[in-house]
Write an enzyme that holds these catalytic residues in place. Structure first.
Site, short mmCIF file in Angstrom:
data_model
loop_
_atom_site.label_atom_id
_atom_site.label_comp_id
_atom_site.label_asym_id
_atom_site.label_seq_id
_atom_site.Cartn_x
_atom_site.Cartn_y
_atom_site.Cartn_z
N HIS A 1 -4.49 -8.90 3.48
CA HIS A 1 -5.94 -8.88 3.59
C HIS A 1 -6.37 -9.76 4.76
CE1 HIS A 1 -6.57 -7.80 -0.94
NE2 HIS A 1 -6.29 -6.75 -0.20
N ARG B 1 0.86 -1.18 0.00
CA ARG B 1 0.00 0.00 0.00
C ARG B 1 0.90 1.24 0.00
NH1 ARG B 1 -2.21 -3.40 4.09
NH2 ARG B 1 -4.31 -4.16 3.61
N HIS C 1 -2.51 2.58 -5.77
CA HIS C 1 -3.15 1.28 -5.60
C HIS C 1 -3.14 0.47 -6.89
CE1 HIS C 1 -4.74 -0.28 -1.92
NE2 HIS C 1 -5.74 -0.88 -2.52
N TYR D 1 -9.79 -10.41 -7.24
CA TYR D 1 -8.87 -10.68 -8.33
C TYR D 1 -9.28 -11.90 -9.13
CZ TYR D 1 -6.24 -7.12 -6.01
OH TYR D 1 -5.89 -5.93 -5.44
#
Length: 304
Positions: free
Chosen positions: A274, A152, A248, A283
């Site tokens: 996550h 991030r 991102h 995804y």
């Protein structure tokens, strides 16, 4: 009997401490929840009510105003999530007797499939960097680290040199909720970091307290998220990329390319940090969309 209602600044401060200490929320999430509470408090003041009198209908009227202002459904959903959190806290403290946000419905949200860069597009952005500029090596190292490790933007800005193990090819990042995770490093990210440290960072006059921060601006301070956002946008334009680019985007590209290469979804979840596998599953949807496009493009039954 309800607990006494403290002055709003006191209540806000206690709620902030609850979000940080009890729930362990990241700074950005905490700040967003507090802004939502400030907006609600201003709305209530105009209505002449305070938290003990707040009803579900009052909250619905506030949400309707957000729609009237053209606020996107995803942002409205986040505001409602903030309200639910605040009302649960007030109920826990005994300031309200019932939770008016419990029955508050949020907008239905479809899955958003983020823009993804191809490897050639990422290479084009890297090639567009002027290595003669004072920040050329740093910017290359940032892109390789974000794309090669799936970080991030906040994790990149706060990345510590002491948390990078070049010999064993991994780094430790502090993600959401101050949770640390171990991330393998790509060879290009290692190479570019070493070049940046030796050629650019070593010449900086580093400000006190920033000695352990890897990526610094020309004045020796750590970068802000906005600075990374701006230089990535400019690089995309210089490379002739017309997609909507943000920090991102590199993280999305990292995860998508891993999945396309056959990586296990659980492994991708761990590398991205996550908490829930459902967050990583976006995804799968993205990959399925690309697969469908390939079928439509190449299958003989679809040929014209």
């Amino acid at each position: 009997m309800p607990a006494p209602l403290p002055p709003y600044p006191t209540l806000r401060s206690r709620y902030d401490a609850f979000l940080m200490l009890e729930r362990g929320l990241a700074d950005n999430t905490r700040e967003a929840y507090l802004r939502d509470l400030d907006s609600l408090h201003s709305f209530m003041a105009r209505q002449g009510i305070d938290f003990p009198e707040l009803t579900t209908e009052d909250l619905e009227r506030f949400v309707e105003q957000l729609y009237d202002l053209g606020i996107a459904p995803r942002s409205v959903a986040r505001v409602i999530s903030g309200f639910k959190s605040a009302m649960r806290y007030l109920r826990l403290e005994g300031i309200i007797e019932s939770n008016p946000a419990a029955l508050l419905d949020g907008p239905r949200l479809g899955r958003h499939l983020p823009d993804v860069l191809s490897v050639d597009e990422i290479d084009a952005m890297i090639d567009a960097i002027d290595l003669e500029s004072p920040t050329g090596r740093r910017n290359r190292a940032i892109i390789e680290t974000m794309y090669g490790c799936g970080l991030r933007v906040s994790e990149v800005c706060n990345l510590q040199m002491s948390k990078i193990d070049i010999e064993h090819r991994f780094l430790i990042v502090t993600g959401k909720g101050d949770k640390e995770r171990l991330v393998p490093m790509s060879e290009p990210s290692i190479e570019e970091i070493e070049l940046y440290v030796n050629e650019e960072r070593s010449r900086l006059k580093i400000k006190p307290g920033e000695d352990d921060i890897l990526f610094l601006n020309v004045r020796g301070h750590r970068l802000t998220r906005q600075m990374v956002f701006i230089f990535l946008r400019r690089l995309a334009e210089d490379a002739g990329i017309r997609k909507t680019i943000s920090p991102h985007t590199l993280r999305h590209s990292f995860a998508t390319h891993l999945l396309e290469g056959g990586a296990n979804l659980r492994a991708i979840q761990q590398m991205l940090g996550h908490e829930s596998i459902s967050t990583t599953e976006i995804y799968l949807h993205l990959d399925s969309t690309r697969l469908r496009e390939e079928i439509l493009l190449h299958h003989p039954r679809n040929a014209r």
